[in-house]
Design an enzyme around this catalytic site. Structure first.
Site, short mmCIF file in Angstrom:
data_model
loop_
_atom_site.label_atom_id
_atom_site.label_comp_id
_atom_site.label_asym_id
_atom_site.label_seq_id
_atom_site.Cartn_x
_atom_site.Cartn_y
_atom_site.Cartn_z
N GLU A 158 0.83 -1.22 0.00
CA GLU A 158 0.00 0.00 0.00
C GLU A 158 0.86 1.27 0.00
O GLU A 158 0.84 2.06 0.95
CB GLU A 158 -0.95 0.01 1.18
CG GLU A 158 -2.03 -1.04 1.08
CD GLU A 158 -3.16 -0.83 2.09
OE1 GLU A 158 -2.95 -0.13 3.08
OE2 GLU A 158 -4.24 -1.38 1.86
N GLU A 313 -6.51 -7.84 -0.55
CA GLU A 313 -7.00 -7.78 0.82
C GLU A 313 -8.42 -7.25 0.85
O GLU A 313 -8.75 -6.31 0.12
CB GLU A 313 -6.20 -6.78 1.66
CG GLU A 313 -4.78 -7.11 1.93
CD GLU A 313 -4.12 -5.96 2.72
OE1 GLU A 313 -4.81 -5.22 3.43
OE2 GLU A 313 -2.90 -5.82 2.59
#
Ligand code: GLA
Length: 675
Positions: A158, A313
């Site tokens: 991320e 995710e």
């Protein structure tokens, strides 16, 4: 799908749909692994992302590596037939690193330094961080290059989640270098930034700084270039890691997990550097329709990928980072997961495998909850594993859409700068509103760049496409001239790529395409609405303008711009272009969207009750109708074929229980398109 055609490396394992999530074994005694592996087998887990936050556990002090524990994890995964999405572990520099290199810590616009003690505590421009990250990635790559468990590289994690911009002196130097590359001479920068205004002219490069906290509005050109630079700088970090991975393992695909419509990173520029497009999606409870946003993020990822993508995710139930962390209702875990699959995901991953006992994420749900196996979440995790196994033939199939929403990060950044006509402009919200209206109709939508090939679409929507280059404006015009239908909404086509207003009346380069000329903006006060002549009403925006060739579909019926066009349609070449000079919402937007969808000849995927979503994936041999029932009532949809989750034949009517999902391999795909 038109948007983009690319050929990308894809992981050789696992076969079918990948299923698993983040595995953080360094948080647990090694003896637990046998239990973990047995439970993973029970759930049908076939991939795990390993090592995301393992820098401290791997490089225990500068240049000193402890590989043993990860060697054993990788061996165990290989033994269990689980594919590893192995992380480069660079997302969280350990305290020893930050302590020894305090100049790598990120700094906010107001000069506040962000210390270590959470994660991502580094300046994206720091050469010290970048060198250490590339070194670590290289060591990991060499260690596991030929390990049988290795399926994909997970670069960092991320990017930009907590450090998307750093305003330190090192960043300032990097910004100047980036600007020098972009503009060549200071004179060009002065022109692009319009520094004749407010006595801002720069006479030497070292006077140029990031838009640090200042007395009032910082220069818009400086802010826009800063946004571009920050995205590029993190991309440079990512590319530096990819370069070393590719040097060692050219045939192993690389990914980094994106974060849906994340404003700081221009994912349309990032996508070309990745083999696999992967995404993290979490339901945002503050949104009006969190589940429609889930579909939007899937559509964005599919469009970036030009085909299948990975859901890296999402959460099995609640997260821990919103003000109020709502748990998922029974059935929602499976339904949310299969929504991603319906939108083109060939992998379903969760954060994380086992719920942590300690640390900031201990109240974040996990596949294996604190309470263990006898739980709602675990039963659904196992159920999902079985469902995904039944859907393995769907992997590789594609989702086609005849509608695209046009979006660019450049335009998003520029549109929402300060000192604009209204603070109420919310580009992502506007995209969500349009996407959600199309979602209600079961019209599948791509989200594409205004530079992309629009040729395969019938309908293109451009919500608040404020910044438009000459080429992008011509691209849109060529699409309509060739027979397409376009919808452009207010505050579009206003500026060029330097954020300079196009003169002669708004909306600049789009005046001819839209057949309108606007002379003055009349934004509405917060909460104010304005009635239109067709009995709908607008909010946020109105404007003083006139038709210049376009047919007026509705006028403003009250207020200072009464009589001015609010909705217009312009015949252009063989197509037509609608313009919306105000913000439609709810049923008004839905009614308008229905009208343009019909006019463009776009057929919905299926006719379903409200709240029941239908999406189709197809391959040359088969087509699969996904029906996702987000309501509390059972639903019926007309289709013939085999329902893959139950294996049962469907003749005429598919019944989907409240909150459940049905996936039908269709016998007569064309017959299933009912509107
Ligand atoms: C992100 C991160 C994970 C975890 C989750 C929690 O997706 O990648 O490490 O923090 O958020 O939702």
């Amino acid at each position: 799908m038109a948007g983009k055609t690319v050929s990308r490396l894809w992981p050789a394992t696992p076969a079918g749909i990948a299923y698993g999530g983040d595995y953080n074994p360094e948080q647990w005694p090694e003896e637990m692994r046998q239990q973990d592996l047995a439970l993973m087998a029970e759930a049908g887990v076939n991939f795990l992302t390993v090592g995301v936050f393992s820098w401290a556990a791997l490089e225990v002090s500068p240049g000193v590596f402890e590989w043993g524990w990860l060697d054993r994890v990788m061996d165990d995964l290989a033994g269990a037939g689980i594919a590893a999405d192995l992380a480069t572990a660079t997302a969280s520099p350990p305290p020893w690193f930050s302590h020894a290199n305090p100049q790598t810590l990120p700094v906010r616009a107001d000069g506040t330094k962000l210390w270590w003690g959470s994660r991502q505590a580094f300046c994206p421009s720091s050469p010290i961080y970048r060198e250490a990250a590339v070194h670590l990635a290289g060591e990991i790559a060499r260690r596991y290059a030929s390990h049988p468990a290795l399926a994909m590289w997970h670069v960092h994690n991320e990017y930009g989640c907590h450090n998307s911009a750093c305003y330190c002196d090192v960043s300032a130097g990097a910004f100047r270098a980036w600007l020098a590359e972009r503009y060549g001479e200071l004179k060009a920068l002065n022109e692009a930034w319009g520094t004749a205004f407010w006595s801002q002219r720069y006479t030497a490069w070292d006077q140029v700084i990031p838009p640090r906290r200042t007395g009032t509005f910082a220069n818009p050109g400086q802010q826009l270039d800063w946004a571009r630079f920050c995205s590029e700088e993190l991309l440079a970090c990512c590319r530096a890691e990819i370069a070393v991975l590719k040097e060692v393992t050219p045939d192993i695909p690389v990914t980094t997990n994106m974060m849906s419509l994340f404003k700081p990173l221009d994912y349309q520029r990032w996508a070309d550097h990745l083999d696999v497009i992967s995404n993290d999606h979490y339901l945002l409870n503050f949104l009006e329709r969190p589940e429609a946003d889930l579909s939007l993020s899937g559509d964005l990822m599919r469009s970036l990928a030009g085909g299948p993508w990975w859901l890296m995710e999402h959460s099995p139930s609640a997260v821990n980072w919103q003000p109020f962390n709502l748990a998922k209702a029974p059935g929602q875990l499976v339904r949310n997961s299969l929504t991603h699959v319906a939108r083109g995901a060939d992998a379903v991953g969760f954060f994380q495998w086992r719920a942590s006992r300690a640390g900031a994420e201990k109240y974040h749900s996990a596949m294996l909850p604190h309470a263990g196996r006898d739980t709602k979440v675990w039963r659904e995790v196992v159920n999902l594993g079985a469902n995904l196994a039944s859907l393995s033939e769907v992997a590789g199939s594609r989702v086609e859409s005849k509608v695209a929403i046009v979006h660019s990060w450049d335009s998003w950044w520029a549109a929402e700068l300060d000192a604009h006509p209204t603070m109420a402009l919310d580009v992502a919200g506007h995209i969500r509103a349009w996407h959600s209206a199309l979602w209600d109709m079961n019209v599948t939508t791509d989200i594409v760049s205004p530079d992309s090939n629009l040729g395969g679409y019938d309908l293109v929507i451009a919500p608040n496409l404020y910044l438009l280059t000459d080429e992008q404006a011509s691209n849109l015009a060529a699409f309509v001239r060739g027979g397409g239908t376009a919808v452009v909404t207010y505050f579009s086509g206003i500026v060029d790529s330097d954020d300079h207003v196009r003169l002669g009346g708004y909306p600049g380069m789009l005046r001819e395409l839209l057949g309108v000329v606007v002379e003055e903006f009349f934004p509405l006060a917060p909460g104010e609405t304005v009635r239109l002549s067709d009995s709908s009403s607008g909010s946020v925006w109105s404007e003083l303008g006139r038709a210049d060739g376009a047919e007026v579909v509705a006028e403003f019926a009250e207020g200072p711009v009464a009589g001015c066009p609010a909705i217009t349609r312009n015949a252009f070449g063989s197509g037509s272009a609608f313009y919306l000079a105000t913000h439609l919402t709810g049923d008004d937007l839905l009614a308008f969207a229905r009208r343009v969808v019909a006019q463009a000849g776009v057929r919905p995927v299926a006719d379903t009750p409200k709240g029941v979503e239908a999406v189709r994936r197809s391959s040359p041999d088969a087509s699969y109708l996904f029906v996702l029932n987000h309501t509390g009532q059972p639903a019926e949809v007309e289709v013939d074929g085999v329902e893959l989750l139950s294996g049962e034949r469907v003749e005429g009517t598919l019944r989907v229980a409240a909150g459940a999902v049905g996936v039908v391999r269709e016998e007569r795909p064309s017959a299933a398109v009912r509107s």
